[in-house]
Enzyme design. Structure first.
Site, mmCIF file in Angstrom:
data_model
loop_
_atom_site.group_PDB
_atom_site.id
_atom_site.type_symbol
_atom_site.label_atom_id
_atom_site.label_comp_id
_atom_site.label_asym_id
_atom_site.label_seq_id
_atom_site.Cartn_x
_atom_site.Cartn_y
_atom_site.Cartn_z
ATOM 1 N N LEU A 463 0.820 -1.212 0.000
ATOM 2 C CA LEU A 463 0.000 0.000 0.000
ATOM 3 C C LEU A 463 0.851 1.258 0.000
ATOM 4 C CD1 LEU A 463 -2.738 -1.051 2.593
ATOM 5 C CD2 LEU A 463 -2.903 -1.068 0.102
ATOM 6 N N GLY A 464 2.095 1.156 0.426
ATOM 7 C CA GLY A 464 2.984 2.314 0.465
ATOM 8 C C GLY A 464 4.230 1.977 1.243
ATOM 9 N N GLU A 465 5.272 2.789 1.052
ATOM 10 C CA GLU A 465 6.503 2.553 1.791
ATOM 11 C C GLU A 465 7.279 3.842 1.940
ATOM 12 O OE1 GLU A 465 9.881 1.284 -1.399
ATOM 13 O OE2 GLU A 465 8.556 -0.324 -0.708
ATOM 14 N N CYS A 467 11.358 5.271 3.856
ATOM 15 C CA CYS A 467 12.769 4.897 3.889
ATOM 16 C C CYS A 467 13.007 3.649 4.728
ATOM 17 C CB CYS A 467 13.584 6.057 4.451
ATOM 18 S SG CYS A 467 13.805 7.400 3.274
ATOM 19 N N GLY A 469 10.178 1.830 6.532
ATOM 20 C CA GLY A 469 9.018 0.994 6.795
ATOM 21 C C GLY A 469 8.131 0.882 5.585
ATOM 22 N N ASP A 602 0.416 16.648 13.644
ATOM 23 C CA ASP A 602 0.547 16.612 12.181
ATOM 24 C C ASP A 602 -0.818 16.354 11.549
ATOM 25 O OD1 ASP A 602 1.683 16.727 9.705
ATOM 26 O OD2 ASP A 602 2.470 14.685 9.734
#
Length: 796
Positions: A463-465, A467, A469, A602
């Site tokens: 689904l995403g990454e 640096c 994780g 954030d």
């Protein structure tokens, strides 16, 4: 006493003090003070209990005068006249405040106007104390005149209006509001008013045409008075039936003998008629031949019944007969609306019977024996563990243990110490370097409540990454305890092979934080974890529609100025109510996090995820963030910094609070109503710092109402303590959501291109913008264009 001498007005109080003095001109009085000129209104300030003497100078000594207060002739017994030219008021009170004027008895000409204001009596003291105080004291003055430039306000009916007169003075001045020249406290206004003295403001919710008029703030202390007048025009709305505020449908379950309250908030332009009804049975049937329910009227409008009383139904000392369905029915000339709720009455809990003393002693002794036995077993087991561990890890060159410290945003009064070790991890590795050569060699203690066997987890597509994780989709069997064989789609957070000890510490810290925060519908919830026999997997809820920013952008209406794919139609067309619902859900989630003492730091549309059924869920609230070692002017290897979402105190002083989260929520609102726009488009970061310090704010988005824009501006208040709380934001957005039409589509002619960034987003290969779960620095630095492009979106 009070005398007029060549333009000198000296008001003498009891005890010989002077309350106010006008300038003295030697010789003849100036034109401004001629007796026949009433254009000048003197303002005099007195303390309660004083004695006032007012004089009226006439053209001739034989002319008699008549005194008026607020235009009404007055002659009460507590006042006295001396030749009818001197008015004496003894032991003044707040009720004596007003405009006093005198007229010649045989003429309508006003000879003198004097405004009298009565405040708390200042403490008495000797002349020296007064002199010392006067050196540091000053008259009131407006502190933010730029907020008061708009004197005429025209709003549609049912909107919320706020007038502000921020001021300062020493001693602190008082503020009074007038409507059309008369003191205004809102007693006769439906819905009343809110006087926020700390914010020097007057707030009127759900305005109606009768609220039109001139509103004046009068700010005064004993050294002077200032005032400012606003004009309000309320535009007529299309008539509609009464609107009932959401939230009434809350069923009640109580014990017999308790007290119960049902609430029913009604909004209506026309005067509503409110009734409370209880559903009953007649001959065993709840409905009549015509299909309408049988009801009995509990409360209805009467001569001595106020609207606020009708909005609440009290039930005292309820019995079993009170159980059933209750309905609030509101109607006007257009139609009717109603909400219903159920009351369940339970019997009182039966008292626990007394147990024989000997039985209690035996039971206690048995419990003690069991506890002692368990302790002995655990102690014996612990004694045997070292030898077993030594045998299993004989080939390990280095064993390193380190405590994980919390790096999440919890307030200092949290029940958990921020330095408390949560998990002790044993790292088994043949390498002496800082990198984890093999994540599978980590040993974490299992938590039975959250542990899931790896055999019940099937990993799917990424689904995403970032640096260090990555997040992958997976199917987990047995996540729902009551359905052990059901597969559930989840998102799995995991580390890459080259992750450091700190990366692991951050991921474990986030997992523990999510355990402690608990569950809520509008946050990403922890579902489980795999900590044994392999790498650490953290299982969280899966949101199929991605983050809110991309969700909104994908649903922008197509048009000539649409800057993305003009050939692709949006997946679905959003209504204005859909956008308000997004904002309301995020506010609900932030309200819950604030109640758990969690500061997000954030909050942005990119960190809000959307589920398949359009539920907003706040993500990344448990991240570890090093906020003290960030250079906000430089781009880091971990992506870009979110300066455009940060409150000034967080940006310049590194101070993060719930109030700084509220500022970020205001920017998120702006993102929502621009359908994923980039805040401050075209503004360089250095210029943004300057604009924020000067008090500039973003302009109102095209598809945003004035009321919602006022909520944004409140979130962007320069003083953190004067921003609304998330609880207040939930209430405000709930009210807006209630009165919003479900078929109000967005304006297709709005050029959404103006809300797009002036240069393309540039992600580094290790950008944390897509995967802020593993970011050590805050993600997303603002885009820096070559030329300044303001696009008309900054305002003061």
């Amino acid at each position: 006493m009070l005398v007029w001498l060549c333009g000198l007005c000296l008001v003498t109080l009891a005890g010989g003090r002077s309350a106010a003095r006008l300038p003295l001109t030697e010789g003849r009085p100036t034109a401004d003070f001629l007796p026949g000129d009433a254009s000048l209104v003197e303002e005099l300030l007195f303390g309660t209990g004083d004695t006032i003497e007012l004089s009226c100078t006439t053209p001739g000594s034989s002319v008699s005068v008549v005194w008026f207060k607020d235009g009404i002739s007055v002659d009460p017994p507590t006042w006295s006249h001396t030749g009818q030219k001197l008015l004496k008021i003894i032991n003044v009170s707040y009720d004596d405040s007003g405009v006093y004027s005198c007229k010649a008895r045989q003429s309508s000409e006003v000879l003198r106007n004097v405004t009298v204001r009565v405040t708390d009596s200042p403490s008495s003291g000797d002349d020296e104390d007064d002199d010392e105080e006067s050196e540091s004291a000053n008259a009131p003055k407006f502190t933010r005149p730029e907020w008061m430039e708009k004197k005429l306000l025209a709003v549609p009916a049912a909107n919320t209006v706020r007038f502000r007169c921020p001021a300062a003075g020493k001693p602190t001045p008082s503020i009074t509001w007038l409507k059309n020249g008369k003191e205004f406290k809102g007693e006769h206004r439906i819905g009343g008013i809110k006087l926020r003295h700390q914010q020097w403001s007057l707030v009127m919710e759900s305005v109606v045409p009768s609220d039109r008029g001139n509103y004046t703030c009068v700010v005064a202390n004993k050294y002077g008075t200032i005032r400012e007048t606003y004009t309000l025009d309320v535009l007529e709305r299309t008539p509609h039936r009464p609107i009932l505020q959401a939230g009434f449908r809350s069923n009640k379950t109580v014990v017999v003998g308790s007290d119960v309250e049902f609430h029913c908030k009604v909004y209506s332009d026309a005067q509503p008629h409110i009734q409370w009804l209880k559903h009953v049975e007649v001959n065993g049937s709840k409905f009549g031949p015509d299909g309408n329910p049988y009801v009995t009227v509990l409360k209805t409008a009467g001569v001595n019944t106020s609207d606020k009383e009708l909005e609440i139904q009290f039930l005292r000392n309820v019995t079993f007969e009170d159980a059933g369905e209750y309905t609030c029915l509101a109607g006007n000339s257009i139609g009717y609306s109603h909400h219903s709720a159920w009351l369940t009455v339970l019997p009182p809990a039966e008292p626990v019977p007394d147990v024989d003393t000997s039985v209690s002693i035996l039971a206690a002794a048995g419990c003690v024996a069991v506890v002692i036995l368990v302790v002995i077993i655990i102690f014996t087991y612990k004694m045997k563990m070292p030898s077993k561990k030594t045998m299993n890890t004989a080939t390990v060159h280095k064993v390193s243990k380190f405590p994980l410290k919390r790096q999440v945003s919890l307030e200092s009064n949290s029940s958990m110490n921020s330095n408390t070790p949560l998990v002790r991890i044993t790292r088994l590795s043949s390498s002496d370097g800082p990198m984890l050569a093999n994540v599978s060699e980590l040993e974490l203690p299992a938590d039975p409540k959250w542990e899931l066997s790896r055999s019940r987890l099937t990993l799917g597509k990424p689904l995403g990454e970032g640096c260090f994780g990555q997040v992958v989709m997976a199917d987990a069997v047995g996540i729902e305890k009551d359905k052990p064989n059901k597969a559930t789609s989840v998102a799995v957070k995991m580390l890459k092979d080259d992750a450091t000890d700190k990366d692991l510490s951050d991921l474990v810290s986030e997992m523990e934080m999510m355990k402690m925060i608990g569950k809520h519908k509008n946050i990403i919830n922890l579902l489980g974890a795999c900590t044994q026999d392999g790498p650490l997997y953290v299982l969280v809820e899966y949101a199929s529609k991605g983050n809110l920013r991309e969700y909104l952008r994908a649903r922008r209406p197509p048009g000539m100025d649409y800057s993305f794919d003009t050939c692709k139609l949006p997946e679905e067309q959003l209504t204005f109510k859909d956008l308000v619902s997004c904002a309301y859900q995020v506010a609900r989630g932030m309200e819950y996090l604030a109640s758990q003492k969690c500061i997000h730091r954030d909050l942005a549309a990119r960190n809000v995820l959307v589920t398949d059924d359009n539920v907003m869920k706040i993500a990344d609230f448990g991240l570890a963030r090093d906020v003290h070692n960030i250079d906000y002017y430089k781009k880091t290897t971990n992506g870009r910094l979110p300066v455009k979402w940060m409150a000034p105190e967080a940006l310049f002083d590194r101070v993060y609070t719930h109030q700084s989260d509220v500022w970020s929520f205001g920017v998120l609102l702006w993102e929502i109503f621009t359908l994923g726009g980039s805040p401050y488009p075209g503004i360089p970061v250095e210029e943004l710092f300057k604009l924020l310090k000067e008090g500039h704010r973003m302009d109102k988005p095209a598809n945003c109402t004035h009321e919602l824009y006022m909520i944004m501006r409140e979130c962007w208040h320069a003083v953190p303590s004067q921003r609304p709380t998330f609880k207040q934001l939930v209430e405000d957005l709930d009210r807006v959501l209630t009165v919003t039409s479900t078929d109000e589509y967005l304006d297709l002619s709005v050029p959404f291109e103006q809300y797009s960034p002036a240069c393309p987003d540039s992600h580094s290969s290790c950008s944390s913008g897509d995967d802020s779960v593993f970011a050590h620095d805050l993600p997303e630095e603002p885009c820096l264009p070559k030329h300044q492009q303001y696009n008309g979106v900054i305002r003061t």
